[in-house]
Structure formats: structure tokens, C-alpha cells
Scaffold this motif. Structure first.
Motif, short mmCIF file in Angstrom:
data_model
loop_
_atom_site.label_atom_id
_atom_site.label_comp_id
_atom_site.label_asym_id
_atom_site.label_seq_id
_atom_site.Cartn_x
_atom_site.Cartn_y
_atom_site.Cartn_z
N SER A 1 0.82 -1.21 0.00
CA SER A 1 0.00 0.00 0.00
C SER A 1 0.86 1.27 0.00
N PHE A 2 0.28 2.36 -0.46
CA PHE A 2 0.96 3.65 -0.33
C PHE A 2 1.02 4.07 1.13
N PHE A 3 0.20 3.45 1.98
CA PHE A 3 0.27 3.72 3.41
C PHE A 3 1.55 3.16 4.04
N ASP A 4 2.25 2.28 3.33
CA ASP A 4 3.49 1.69 3.87
C ASP A 4 4.52 2.77 4.19
N SER A 5 4.37 3.94 3.58
CA SER A 5 5.34 5.02 3.81
C SER A 5 5.32 5.51 5.26
N LEU A 6 4.29 5.13 6.01
CA LEU A 6 4.24 5.55 7.41
C LEU A 6 5.40 4.97 8.22
N VAL A 7 6.04 3.91 7.70
CA VAL A 7 7.20 3.31 8.37
C VAL A 7 8.30 4.36 8.57
N LEU A 8 8.43 5.30 7.65
CA LEU A 8 9.48 6.32 7.73
C LEU A 8 9.45 7.07 9.05
N PHE A 9 8.26 7.25 9.62
CA PHE A 9 8.12 8.09 10.80
C PHE A 9 8.31 7.33 12.12
N TYR A 10 8.69 6.05 12.02
CA TYR A 10 8.89 5.26 13.23
C TYR A 10 10.29 4.64 13.29
N CYS A 11 11.18 5.07 12.41
CA CYS A 11 12.57 4.60 12.44
C CYS A 11 13.36 5.46 13.44
N SER A 12 14.59 5.05 13.71
CA SER A 12 15.38 5.79 14.70
C SER A 12 15.68 7.21 14.21
N GLU A 13 15.88 7.37 12.90
CA GLU A 13 16.02 8.68 12.27
C GLU A 13 15.23 8.67 10.97
N PHE A 14 14.97 9.85 10.44
CA PHE A 14 14.21 9.92 9.20
C PHE A 14 15.06 9.35 8.06
N PRO A 15 14.68 8.19 7.47
CA PRO A 15 15.53 7.54 6.47
C PRO A 15 15.38 8.14 5.07
N SER A 16 16.35 7.83 4.23
CA SER A 16 16.30 8.23 2.82
C SER A 16 15.49 7.20 2.04
#
Length: 496
Positions: free
Chosen positions: A127-142
């Protein structure tokens, strides 16, 4: 009469026991419809406006952070006050997630740092909702992004803020350069942010893990696998090749009281020396680890299956006709995508029915041959599951394992000599008709039509070049020629 199974079926080329991973059928109950109608005029519009405002705020933060950078700064990770703005950016992102009905994202495991695992591997991608993972990593990933997307208004600024690895389609060396850039950042000792990658390359319905692309695994660096789940009874997030569109899914999700999501950070996976040398092995082992954690199977479907599905749709065949577990056929048969695409065109020329399968009658009509024991035997070699029809996958396997190997110059020469009485160097219409009648019980009208089809220059004779060209276009004949040749040889041996 039940057709005999002439050859043993190879388990490695049989169908998987998983369902089509590229289709999502959203089933609405009456309660679902009532909820969507009520929410559409109450809560959903408020959520949509809130998302728009938060999106604008995120764009503003990104614009400020990227402002007035020198060319040298653009080649380095964000530092100082620019990097400090990542924290409010993450807060805005999580607020947007909340407004999308994801009120409580459940986190399992511990996110790693860039020094521990420079690459984050996320699956299944559904899903395009998978991008929410970015906001739960230790730092904002590339992220890894197409260069065209980074040029879009608003969205482009947000993509640029992640300090992406850009893929340039117009560059013939794009894949190599992308891998080199990922390798450079992965071996920076944690100076660059982690790179988040969805190795499946396309969205599925999460029923399995499809083939992982090897690009993320070439650097041979430690990776952290991240599993994402949406344990909702009414699934409004899954976005696949067959199913509701992106905006419809977004609206349905905004109309839910609450949408569940679970993100599990698995332990960092450090590759062995063997895996460092073999990216495909590394990718397969990481996929196996994630599949075990998710309790779902793995398959050899890939993005190329999606491309074949799209082509099948253009040919007015069911999309599922192109679903062949392409990577398995590629590994077992050496079949590349271009060859598979050509085979799909040929399959379409035979399969005239609407369900995307070749019947025995269609097979006979395509070859302009009457039904016979010999033809039935060849058909059974293609019909690997004994269903009485041949689907595209069985056709591709049949040509690779049955017909094409038999379609040698020796077989073609034998067949030509069989028809060419007196070794004249050409075949006449009566000669062709007599042999086809004796061998396959073909009547005169059908043999005449076949003769006219092979006789390209219409001179009343079929030379070897014409015969050979037609045999190469229709290798399905080869096995029939070989069967007839074997029958004649065995007959002579019995007489002796």
C-alpha cells in the motif's frame, strides 16, 4: 477416454499453492456501506482537510530545511539546524498518520541506527500507506525514488528532504549508478541516514512474499528487516494491480473509525561471507527470515508478472493469464521477459476463448490438424495439471521442455524428406496432403489450406527454406514430427 500422462510432472514447475498476490477484492457488507456513507459527510472531510494542512506544513518545513544550500552541502547529509528540523517533521508525519484513522500504530522490536544497519528492508509492500514506516525509524531515512517524482511540485520537495537515491530512467547506466550510490552510503560508517527499500518492487495483497530484487543487497552491508501488517477485518489499505484505485482506498480508510497497523523491527541481519559475494542468496535468505516472522509463504512471482498481466489485459485476456511465477520460469528455463512477452502473443493467437486457456480443439485448429492419438499425446505434455486445457504458464513450459528442444534442424530435415518424394528439393500439394492424411488423418481441404500458408511465394511448391521458416514459427509441430518419426522407426525394427 482419459488421456494418459505421458511424462512425469516436474514439481519445481508446478503452480504454487498460494493465491494470486496481485489482486484485492474488497467485499462490502451492509454495515460497511452505511458507515462509509455516514463518515463521508461527517468525519472523512474533516480528516482530509487536516491531512492537506499537515501536508502543507510538512512541505514548508522541508522547504526551510533545504533553503540556501550550496552545491557542496547538497552532496553531504543534512547537518546542524537543517537536521534538527527532522524532529518536528516526524511529529507532523505522525499527526498525519493519526488523521488517516491510524490512531495507534503498534511497534514491535527495536529500530536500529545507521551505523548498525545502513539499509532498512520493508515487506510485504502492499500500500501507499506503507510510507508511514518512515516516521517510526530511529532517524528519518532516505528513500529510493525516480528522478521524475523528485521534480514534482510539493511532493518533489518532500522527496528531496529525505536525501533520496535518485534513479534516472533516461540513463542506461541507471541501475549500476544506483547500486554504487547505495553502496557508497551504506559504507559511510553511519554518516548518511539509513536507506529504506521495498525490495519486492511492487504491491501485493500480503498473502506471500514475492521475489526480492537484489539491488539493496549488493553492498553486502547489514540490513534490518521490517515487517508491516494491517490486521483489519475490512481491508481498505491494500492497493494491487487488480482492485480499488488509490483515491478510493484513501477515502475508504478515512471513513473507518480506526485502522490497525503493526510494524515489527526484526533483529539486524548481518550477511555471511558467502552472502556478501552473492546478492541473490543474501536477498533470498532475508526474505525467508521475514516470511517466517510473518508466517506466510514465499513465491517466485515478481514485477515481471505484473508486466505480463498488463499485456494480457491489452490482449483481452484475463489479467491472471500473465501470472506465471516469472522468476521460477526464468531460473528453471532461462526464459527472459522479452521471450515470455512474445510467447504471450502466440498464446493469444491460439486461445480464442475468453477465459485465457487453450482447449484441445483450439490446439488442433491452430495446427490445422484433426484430433488424433498423436495430437492428444502432445497436448497432454503441455497440460501439466491434467485439467483438459492449457494456460499460458503451461504453454510457456511446454514450448521450453517439449516442443522447442525437439525443433532441431535434424527433425525439420527429416520432416521435409518425409514429404519430399524423390528428393526433388521441394514438396508438392499432393505430397503434403498424402502424408498428412496417412500420419494425422487430415482431410484434403485442411492440408490444402496448410500448404497455401507455408507456400509463401505462392509458386505451388514448398522449398526447404519455406518449410523450415514455418516449422520455426510453430515449434508445436516438432513433437508431432518426432512422434511420427519414432513410430516409423519402431515399425521398421519390428518388421526386421
Amino acid at each position: 477416454m482419459k488421456r494418459p500422462v505421458v511424462v512425469p510432472r516436474q514439481e519445481s514447475l508446478m503452480y504454487p499453492i498460494v493465491k494470486n498476490p496481485f489482486v484485492h477484492n474488497l467485499q462490502f457488507t451492509t454495515l460497511d456501506i452505511v458507515r462509509i456513507v455516514i463518515m463521508s459527510v461527517t468525519i472523512a472531510p474533516v480528516r482530509l482537510v487536516s491531512l492537506a494542512l499537515l501536508f502543507g506544513l510538512a512541505w514548508l518545513l522541508a522547504k526551510i530545511s533545504l533553503a540556501c544550500r550550496t552545491p557542496e552541502e547538497k552532496q553531504k547529509p543534512l547537518e546542524g539546524w537543517r537536521k534538527f528540523l527532522m524532529r518536528p517533521m516526524i511529529m507532523v508525519g505522525r499527526a498525519g498518520i493519526f488523521c488517516s484513522s491510524f490512531h495507534n500504530v503498534k511497534i514491535k522490536g527495536q529500530p536500529s541506527t545507521a551505523k548498525e544497519a545502513p539499509l532498512l528492508i520493508v515487506a510485504p509492500h502492499s500500500s501507499f500507506f506503507d510510507s508511514l514506516v518512515l516516521f517510526y525509524c530511529s532517524e528519518f531515512p532516505s528513500v529510493v525514488s525516480k528522478k521524475e517524482i523528485s521534480s514534482l511540485f510539493l511532493v518533489g520537495t518532500l522527496i528531496e528532504y529525505t536525501q533520496p537515491v535518485l534513479v534516472k530512467r533516461e540513463d542506461p547506466n541507471s541501475r549500476t549508478n544506483t547500486i554504487k550510490e547505495i553502496h557508497r552510503r551504506a559504507h559511510s560508517g553511519g554518516k548518511w541516514p539509513q536507506i529504506i527499500i521495498f525490495p519486492e518492487g511492487t504491491c501485493t495483497n500480503r498473502s506471500c512474499l514475492i521475489n526480492f530484487k537484489s539491488g539493496a543487497f549488493y553492498p553486502g552491508s547489514p540490513v534490518q528487516p521490517i515487517c508491516i501488517r494491517y490486521p483489519n477485518q475490512f481491508d481498505t489499505v491494500t492497493w494491487t494491480w487488480e482492485g480499488p484505485g488509490a483515491f478510493a482506498l484513501l477515502w475508504y480508510t478515512l471513513c473507518q473509525f480506526h485502522t490497525k497497523c503493526e510494524i515489527e523491527f526484526l533483529p539486524v541481519y548481518t550477511p555471511s561471507e558467502e552472502e556478501k559475494k552473492d546478492a541473490a542468496l543474501f536477498a533470498a535468505n532475508v526474505r525467508a527470515t521475514m516470511a517466517e516472522a510473518l508466517a506466510i509463504p514465499v513465491t517466485d512471482h515478481s514485477y515481471d508478472d505484473c508486466r505480463l498481466m498488463q499485456k494480457a489485459a491489452k490482449l483481452k485476456l484475463p489479467k491472471a493469464a500473465g501470472l506465471v511465477e516469472f522468476m521460477k520460469l526464468n531460473k528453471k528455463l532461462g526464459l527472459n521477459f522479452d521471450a515470455a512477452s512474445e510467447l504471450l502473443d502466440r498464446f493469444y493467437a491460439i486461445a480464442k476463448n475468453s477465459d485465457g486457456k487453450i482447449t484441445y480443439e483450439e490446439f488442433a485448429n491452430y495446427l490445422r490438424l484433426p484430433k488424433s492419438d498423436a495430437l492428444e499425446e502432445v497436448f497432454s505434455l503441455y497440460d501439466r495439471d491434467g485439467s483438459g486445457t492449457i494456460d499460458f504458464r503451461e504453454y510457456a513450459i511446454g514450448l521450453s521442455l517439449v516442443s522447442s528442444p525437439e525443433n532441431t534442424e535434424e527433425t525439420i530435415q527429416f520432416a521435409f524428406q518425409l514429404f519430399d518424394e524423390g528428393n526433388k528439393g521441394y514438396i508438392t500439394k499432393p505430397e503434403l496432403g498424402q502424408i498428412l492424411h496417412n500420419a494425422f488423418n487430415m482431410d484434403g481441404l485442411d492440408s490444402d489450406a496448410l500448404f497455401d500458408e507455408v507456400d509463401v511465394n505462392q509458386d505451388g511448391k514448398i522449398c526447404f527454406d519455406e518449410f523450415s521458416q514455418h516449422a520455426m514459427k510453430k515449434p508445436e509441430y516438432a513433437k508431432l514430427f518426432k512422434t511420427y518419426q519414432d513410430a516409423k522407426t519402431n515399425g521398421h525394427q519390428k518388421q526386421e
